[in-house]
Every structure is written in structure tokens, then in C-alpha cells.
Design an enzyme around this catalytic site. Sequence first.
Site, PDB file in Angstrom:
ATOM      1  N   LEU A 107       0.829  -1.210   0.000  1.00 31.90           N
ATOM      2  CA  LEU A 107       0.000   0.000   0.000  1.00 31.90           C
ATOM      3  C   LEU A 107       0.859   1.253   0.000  1.00 31.90           C
ATOM      4  CD1 LEU A 107      -2.972  -0.814   2.354  1.00 31.90           C
ATOM      5  CD2 LEU A 107      -2.913  -0.728  -0.126  1.00 31.90           C
TER       6      LEU A 107
ATOM      7  N   ARG B 164      -6.153  -4.831  20.600  1.00 31.09           N
ATOM      8  CA  ARG B 164      -5.515  -6.120  20.341  1.00 31.09           C
ATOM      9  C   ARG B 164      -4.579  -6.581  21.462  1.00 31.09           C
ATOM     10  NH1 ARG B 164      -4.290  -5.248  13.876  1.00 31.09           N
ATOM     11  NH2 ARG B 164      -6.447  -5.548  13.276  1.00 31.09           N
TER      12      ARG B 164
END
Lengths: 637, 250, 226
Positions: A43, A330
Site C-alpha cells: 500500500l 488487540r
Amino acid sequence: MNLDSKIPEGPLAEKWTKHKFNVKLVNPANKRKYEIIVVGTGLAGASAAASLAELGYNVKAFCFQDSPRRAHSIAAQGGINAAKNYQNDGDSVFRLFYDTIKGGDYRSREGNVHRLAEVSVNIIDQCVAQGVPFARDYGGLLANRSFGGAQVSRTFYARGQTGQQLLLGAYSALSRQVAAGKVKLYNRTELLDVVVIDGKAQGIVTRNLITGKIESHSAHAVLLCSGGYGNVFFLSTNAMGSNATAAWRAHKKGALFANPCYTQIHPTCIPVHGTYQSKLTLMSESLRNDGRVWVPKEKGDKRKPSEIPENERDYYLERKYPSFGNLVPRDVASRNAKYVCDEGRGVGSTGLAVYLDFADAIKRDGRDVIEAKYGNLFEMYERITDSDPYKEPMMIYPAVHYTMGGLWVDYNLMTSVPGLYALGECNFSDHGANRLGASALMQGLADGYFVIPYTLGDYVSQMPYEKVSTDHPEFKKSEAEVKAQIDKLLSINGSKTVDQFHKELGQIMWDYCGMSRTAEGLTKAKKMVQELRAEYWKNLKTIGSNEELNITLEKAYRVADFMELGELMIDDALMRNESCGGHFREEYQTPEGEAKRDDENFSFVGAWEYKGENEQAVLHKEELKFENVKLTQRSYK
Amino acid sequence: MNLTLKVWRQKDANSKGKIETYPVTDISSDMSFLEMLDVLNEQLLEKGEDPVAFDHDCREGICGMCSLFINGRPHGPQNATTTCQLHMRKFKDGDTIFIEPWRAKAFPVVKDLVVDRTAFDNIIQAGGYISVSTGNARDANETPIPKEIADQAMDAASCIGCGACVAACKNASAMLFVSAKVSQLALLPQGKPEKQKRVEAMVAQMDKEGFGACTNTGACEAECPKEISITNIARMNREYFSAKLSSNNT
Amino acid sequence: MSWFTKTLTSSIGRKLMMALTGLFLITFLIIHASGNLQLLANDGGKAFNLYTKFMTTSPIIKTVSYILYTSIIVHVIWAILLTRLNVSARPQKYEYDKLGQSSTWASRSMMLLGTIILIFLVIHMKTFWFVYKFGEIGMVTYDGVEYKDLYTVVVNAFKNPLYTGFYVVSMVFLAFHLAHGFWSGFQTLGLNHKKYTPLIKTVGLIIAIVIPVVFAIQPVYVLLFA
């Protein structure tokens, strides 16, 4: 060394606007006189290469895969955050900024993170314009889902394949520039060294993975967009080819490496099930929107999940964090999974797994709704484990997923070596000690589409048009060095394969520098890694020659760098006498077992300087200044 | 379980290859197919033989880098599954498994099981994009796109570019791959302005690369790990005819 | 090359030509098969011979027949062009190939089926069309008008069990050719739609069965009953 982050002065919300006005520009006609190297086509790399080429720069883009479209950004499943507030639920640029800073456990720069939140909205616009088929509601407008660490719904997604769609968007933009002759693409080509001349990065040395040809490429600036270093652990959710060579070679050429100990262990991965295992597969965090995490209340309860009655189950995340429940960040989710497994309440044959149960969601919404949301993930799970998550709860366990640390960069994304930039996961800048879900895609694209096109000009404008010749002695020296290293790797003629060494390294790192760390363990691990590295150069078994497609040689070169980087990660973890985000030192925790920061002594970026082989790296500190948020103990209760 | 592997070995693009036979033992049924090949390669390396080169990267079924023609079918016996997601439980103890590279003029073998798929990149470069430079976009919600259209575009866009369609087609045709991209972009309003130019250029490039033509056998759709539908090929044909009849491109 | 020839020789263009000519040939087959049913009229061949006369003299039908001949020739030439392209696209075959599992035999064997049908066509034309146009043929008179007696030629040919056997077997190949060809023609023209494609496939199957059966009934009927 003075670490100047170059964060612009002034109010937070005006810094980026002001900075864009203040940076030097390159006249459109002059841009074509500059050549830029972009390493990696994920990306960050693809978006940077395309955007710079659109501006007029000549770009050379490198990837080790057979096509730029394979870069591992493609595997991101869940989504991309943007402060669009399309859902009218109170989102804003400041809230995204705040969530990201807080999610990162106050170890990232305010200026960078605010800029990230600002440009997040442009990213969605850009991607939609490129034809990225984001999910939509029946009215034809964009849909959102929620993600860990946030209480608003700001995540845009394309089924469970958001990374793929965003990457293919960036890849298409890149392809357009290749066709226009503005980007020259080098696939199956790996960076082996960064070349620094007169203190500036002016080129790279590469190896053609098919022919083995070692080549020099010179340029006015070098952009490293080569991803993270999670594969130090051998088992991770990274692709098999993901490697840290570009970043590590840059580090050895003078670029500081920041916060290497900040690694993200993702809570929802398919558990390990054998020694032959080559990689770990992530199940998107979005599953935690509807799945409920639980283990049996009793230790060693070996009953089938369906036979365990409701009152004998411990939905431990919902119990401990009532306000965020299963959607805690997370690091918190991972650590709690570890705790319950350490208590002996883990499930599955290894005892290293917890349940992620969709029974309630299926009862509530119907199987069709769940299938529409997660169908492809459920199929993937079943393919791998041979168990049907519509009928039985999934089993998950944390696995290494992302590395927040990386090359130190300033506000312009330039490393401490002038002319050398790091974008995306390769740099350290935006996620602090823990990255929130759906923020990696955002950062990669922000850096590539909307930051580097502005900030690169500031440096390049001062460079002469004439680029340095690849006949320059520094290029020749680099070429000779990498050739020597390759020859050395091919001639050791030992008895242990690269994978064996890599697995050993991974095991050490996972055991001592993984989800929780202690000074004692780290000290031990450092010695173990040093010994392993010494053995590597004596007892490695390789085969074949350089002048061919040699998969063993490729791995051997990469693992050599992982060995050195692993040691730096341990150094950093040992230095950081606090717990924050993904870095959890057992000595530093609250009575409830949460990460306990030490803001007084450790509110800084730890940037390491390479001092030579077998020399202790030197730490430099960049103090983090918080003017817009109040540092608090993160609470998701 | 124990297996006999019949693997295509070819030193480089210019060498002539042949099938070699390798036994592998103690294979767990929970291994992925590529992990089984890792085991083979470790064995070969320990014996001082060159490991088998094969393409792979993400090992979670999305990057499209893995290939392999396994027992006569691209990506092996399990439908809608890439080689990296294929698990050994789909095989039986004592099985003989043939492993070959994709075969197509446009996908020359590089080494062993590795083929060169840059032809696909060339086709995308010919027109598989929307010409919008960074910064030119307007607000993402300014153009509503019916959910059904977005879903159809997504179905087409889920192509991973692995080349199984070419490998499966008796004509080594790339039409499923090309039509998936043509469809995705032709369906979306953003892609409409250049849809004629796109389909003409992409088909011309596809032909130039040496792929065969479609004869509607449907093998591509049946073997596609992402189950891309051949309705996309019909759509591409429509787009192509209408472009050829009405565009100003002579 | 002009855009036109470029289009028709592109990979998709080649398919377009196959589809257009193929679908046209199917319409011809429908007419041909239904017209020939007059063989079964049990009137000593009168209806059939009158019908034959009409088919060979009507200006409209004559024009259509020229289009038909052209279509057959184009269908054959483009089939060769297409097959050459497709064979060249895979110079090296697989050692072990199980691709039969993912497509029908008919769809993979169109060239083989087409070749057999072409051979049939040549023999068929030689036996009937050539004799009718250029060969020696008896005459019959109905209502004071003389007609060429193709009926007798047909009956004599079909009385030969070998010829009828060949005819029937050829129709089996035609059935397979149509089974793929009808649907495939629509697909190539871009006519694939959730609502209509299942219908097209069903109609294609009906055509693939009914046409060859109707064609095959005639020689069998003649052989057994005439």
C-alpha cells in the site's frame, strides 16, 4: 545525535496545513529531472510510486514478488479507518486522533497521528474514485463496521478482503504510471543494500532473483516501503517472503531503528498445530464484533464446547472490560488469552487456544446475516482446521502480526539518513506501542498518497539534477560487500538448514520477547540469539550458486538480517523498563495485570544507532510531547 | 501418511524439464500442501539436492502467488481453494501426486514449478485502471452506487490474478482474468468514462501476450479459487462489441 | 488492417464470428428438419417434392441459401483460425491432465465434432444436393407440372442400412455440437443473464435433442417402413 522530529509549531489541527505551505516545492518541469527509488509495492510503496509519478518524478519501483499486486498488504482483511462520521455517531478527526494515540498507549507523536487522522478522509475518497468496491448499504452509500479500540463505527471495508481491494487500487494507479513510462518496474528483484554517498542515500544494490544478477541503481532519493519485521518470529501472519533486509541494511548504513520491541500480537489467529507449520493465519478482528470469546471456568475442562453449560463458561473479556467487551484493543485481548491459557483453562489439543463463539450471533441475527458478513472467513477457517464455525466455536490464539517499531523518521518521513525515507509499516511513526485495527491500511496509504508527495520535494529540491553514477566507488563497494556475503553464505557448507535456524530464532523470540517479557528472560535470550548467530555463520547449509533462482540463498540472506534485528529487539525490550501496548514487561503491571506505563522515564521514542558488528547499539531518545491529550492509564473497562 | 510425488523439474527457462519422482513420508493430514513441499525441500536440501522452486507468499489464499497444477487440476482437487489453502487431508495415504507448473505460451516456466506471469501485469497496464490521479477525488459518498452493483463489482474484483483460469482452460485463455477487471470497472460509475478505451486496449494486449481465445467450456469458472463467474466474460464481450462498433478508435 | 478486420480476427472477434454463423446455422437446421418431416407424409413423395421445388426456386429462399453457404464456410474457416490460436497458446501439454472434471466433453470437443459434421455435410450434399442440381434425376408429374423426383433419391439412399447408420451416428455428433453450441453462442454475444441464461441452456438442450432426433427419424423410418 540530535533527533529532530521536525514537527511544525502551532496548534495541532493546523500543523499539517502550515507545513504543506512551508515545504519547498519543485517546479513541475523540474520534477522530471529527478529519479526516485521505491522499494516495495504494498500500500505505501504502490501509492507513493504512483503519486510521485503522477507529479512528474521518474520512479523505479522494486518488489521481490512476481508482481506488485502480491505485496502482503493484500492480506489485510477487516478494513480501513477514516474519520468520515458517515454514521453520525460522533466521530471526528480529533476522535480518530485521540483513539489512535490512546490505543498506541501514548507512545506516538501527536503531530503525526493528527495528520494521519486528517488525511484518512481523503484516502476513502481516493480509493472510491479508483474503483475500490467498498461495501455499501441499500441506499448506495458507504457502509461501516466497528473495530477494536473504538466506540464509533468508522471502518470501511470490502468484505473480508479490504487490503486486497485497496492494494489492487494502488496497483492499478501504479500500472497506469508504468504504462505512461513514468515508473519502471523491477519485479522479482530484492534490495540487498542501501548506498549512502556524502551522507545522503543515493541508491540501492539489488539482486535479480531469477538470474542472480547484482545491480546498482542510483537516484535522488530512496523510499523504503518494505513492510515490517514480524518474520523475525518465523511464525507470524506475515507472508513467507516478508523480510526486514531493506530496513536492516538501511539501519546499518546509518538510519536509526526506533522502538523495535513494539510488536503486535494479534488476538484472533488460528492456533499453531504442528512443528511443520510455516505460517499463522489471521482471522479478521472484525469477527470480534459478533463473536464472543470464552474459556471454561474450570482448569483442564476437556469437554466439547457444546457440552459446557453457559454458567460454566467464562466470557473473560466481557467480564473484565464491560464497556468494550470483546472489542478491547488487540494487545489487551491477546494478553488476556495468554493469561487464561497460562492458568490452564486453554482449549484444544495444545491447550493454547480460546473459543470465539458465534452461536449467540447466529441465534440473534440468523445464519444468513452472519454468513454475509463473515462467510469467506468461516470458509477459510474450515479449510484450515476442518471444523465448521457455524456449528462449533472457532478456536483462536494470538500470533505475531504487525510491528509498530521500524526505521525512525521525522515528520517528513525521512530517516536519519538524508534522502532515505521510510513509509508504511517500515517506519515507526504513527502507532506508538500498539496499533489499532484497520489503521495499518490507513497509514500505508496516508504515507504514500498524501504525505510523501508533499514532503519529498522539500529535500529533493535541494539536490542537483545530475544523479550520482553507479560507477561511484560506494556502489562498487556495496556490490562487493553483498557479493562477498552471498559467497560466504554459499560456502559455509554446514549441516543445518536456513529454516531450522529461522525456527530456532523464532522460538527464542516468541518465548522471551513475545507477548510478555522479563529482564531475566531477555538477558538470556540475547545470549541465545548471539550464539545462534555465531552458529549460523559456521554451520549453515545452502546449495547452488548465485547465478540462478536459488530459494535457499534468498532465505539465507534474509535470515542473516533477522538474526541481527532480533537482538536489537531484545535490547530495546530490555531497555524499556515499563509496559506499554504490545510491549509487556511482567515486572511492570498493575494489580489487575494491565500494562503499567512509566511516563516519567519512558515517554520517549527509543531510536537505536548501529555501531558495527558485535558492537552494542547506541540508544538515542526523542522525547514525546503531549499537548493535546492527557496521559492516563488506558482503561477499556 | 506416505506419498509419492511426481514433480516437474526444470533447471531454468532454457532447459528441458522432466518429471522426477520423490517419496515423502510421515506427512500429517493437518499440513497444508505447501508445508508438505517444505518437508520435501528440507529432505532434498539435507541430501544435498536442489530444492523444488515454487511460487508462494501469503499462504492465506489471497496474494495469488501460489500456483501448481496438482493431479491434473490447477490448485489441486479442492474447489474454490488455492494451493496454499489446500490441506493434506484431501489426500490419502499411498497417493501418487503429480505436480506441474501452469502451462501456457504466455506463462513461460522460469524454474521447476515457477512460471512468469508478467503477461497479467502487462494487461492491467494496458488499461486495467481508472485514470484518477491522487488528490482528484471527490467525496466518496457523492455518487451513490446501488448495493447490488457494488456487490457485483466486488465479486469480479476478488480475482487474485493467480492464473488458474489460464491453466485450466484448454485454450490457455485469459478471458476470465481480463473480464473480471473489465467488469469491475465497467460496472462502477467511476469506471464508465474510459470503459471503451479500456476494454479495447486490454483485449488487444491479452491477444498480444499469446493467450488463447475463449470457447466457453467453463473450466476457468469451475477451477477459479475465487469462483469468479463467466458472466464476466459475457459482459466483457458486450463491452468489447459495443466499443468496437461505437468508439472513435479506428 | 482496418478496425473491422482487426475486430473480427481478435480473440473475441473470432468467437463472435463462430457465434453469429453458428446461431444462424441452427435456425437453418430447425427449418430444414421441420421441412423434411414431409418425407413422412406417406403420399408417395408428393409433398416432399413440391417442397423441394419451392425451396430451390423461391428467390427469398435462394438468397437465404447463399447466406447459408457463406455461413458454413465462415464457420469452418473461423473454426480453423480459432483452433490454431488456441492450440498455439499451449505449446507444452500437461503430463497429467484431469481437466475433464471441470467442463463438458462436448465443450472441449467442438472442433472434433465440427469436423465430423463437416464430413457428414459433404457426403450429405453429394448424395442429395449435388444430384438434385447437377446429377441424373428422375422426373415426376403432379397436376401436370414436372418435378425432379428427389424423394426417390432420398428413399433409395436411406434404404441402404450403412448410409442410414452413418446418418444416425452423425446426428449424435450434431447433438453434442448443438448442446454446447447454442448456449455458447449466446454467451459469446454477451447474452448472459441470471434470468435468461437458464432458459437459454434448457432451450439449447431441447434443440440439441429434438433436431438430431427429427433428422434421424427420417432415414430410420424410410429404412424400416417405406
